[in-house]
Design an enzyme around this catalytic site. Sequence first.
Site, PDB file in Angstrom:
ATOM      1  N   HIS A   7       0.832  -1.207   0.000  1.00  0.00           N
ATOM      2  CA  HIS A   7       0.000   0.000   0.000  1.00  0.00           C
ATOM      3  C   HIS A   7       0.864   1.253   0.000  1.00  0.00           C
ATOM      4  O   HIS A   7       2.028   1.239   0.414  1.00  0.00           O
ATOM      5  CB  HIS A   7      -0.927   0.003   1.218  1.00  0.00           C
ATOM      6  CG  HIS A   7      -0.186  -0.024   2.514  1.00  0.00           C
ATOM      7  ND1 HIS A   7       0.409   1.091   3.066  1.00  0.00           N
ATOM      8  CD2 HIS A   7       0.086  -1.045   3.358  1.00  0.00           C
ATOM      9  CE1 HIS A   7       1.002   0.763   4.197  1.00  0.00           C
ATOM     10  NE2 HIS A   7       0.835  -0.531   4.406  1.00  0.00           N
ATOM     11  N   GLU A  86      -1.750  -7.594   7.429  1.00  0.00           N
ATOM     12  CA  GLU A  86      -0.449  -7.285   7.999  1.00  0.00           C
ATOM     13  C   GLU A  86      -0.270  -8.016   9.334  1.00  0.00           C
ATOM     14  O   GLU A  86      -1.237  -8.504   9.939  1.00  0.00           O
ATOM     15  CB  GLU A  86      -0.319  -5.767   8.191  1.00  0.00           C
ATOM     16  CG  GLU A  86       1.013  -5.292   8.736  1.00  0.00           C
ATOM     17  CD  GLU A  86       2.231  -5.667   7.895  1.00  0.00           C
ATOM     18  OE1 GLU A  86       2.399  -6.863   7.601  1.00  0.00           O
ATOM     19  OE2 GLU A  86       3.024  -4.771   7.569  1.00  0.00           O
TER      20      GLU A  86
END
Length: 200
Positions: A7, A86
Amino acid sequence: MIYLCRHGQTEWNREGRLQGRTESDLTALGRLQAAAMADLLFDLVAREPAATWTLVASPLRRARMTAEAIGRRLGLPLAFDERLLEIDVGEWSGRLRDEVRGENSHLAGDDAWGFHAPGGETYEGMMARIADWLADQAPEPERRLIVVSHGVAGRLLRGAYASLSREETLAQDVPQDALYRLSAGQIDRLDCEPIEEPAC
């Protein structure tokens, strides 16, 4: 083939905070980075029908926002998979990285220090879920995936793909202005066009 993206920059990236599973929005620079990754991917896959590619992302907002920019540019629908989340950094979530490292000097020099968070995720547990996701994908050369994930998750995905050691896996770069091509057992870094950080 897998094109793996991290990202774009988030508010907490800029502040040096540990994000883990906590949400943090993309900065103006992060949105530009997402657009640059989308442009690079468009150039890379434009020769093939869009229908041959699958776009999948971690469901966390920062990955979703980045993936949505890619999906718009390439005309692809977006799917999510929680196995691409994550690392969970437990009680360290939201804390300043330097502050945590200062309080845990016994972890200095340990590339896996983030896996020592109280209530957080272990390396073995995270690697198992990432490897599980990878094992579920079509074999090469039929595989055509664009994946948007995170810094640590991206390291582990590349490590699982190339059968890297723990040390090699954790020593990899985690850029937000480049992506990785995983193909035929090789990992290649592909840099986006340079971006100037917008003025505040």
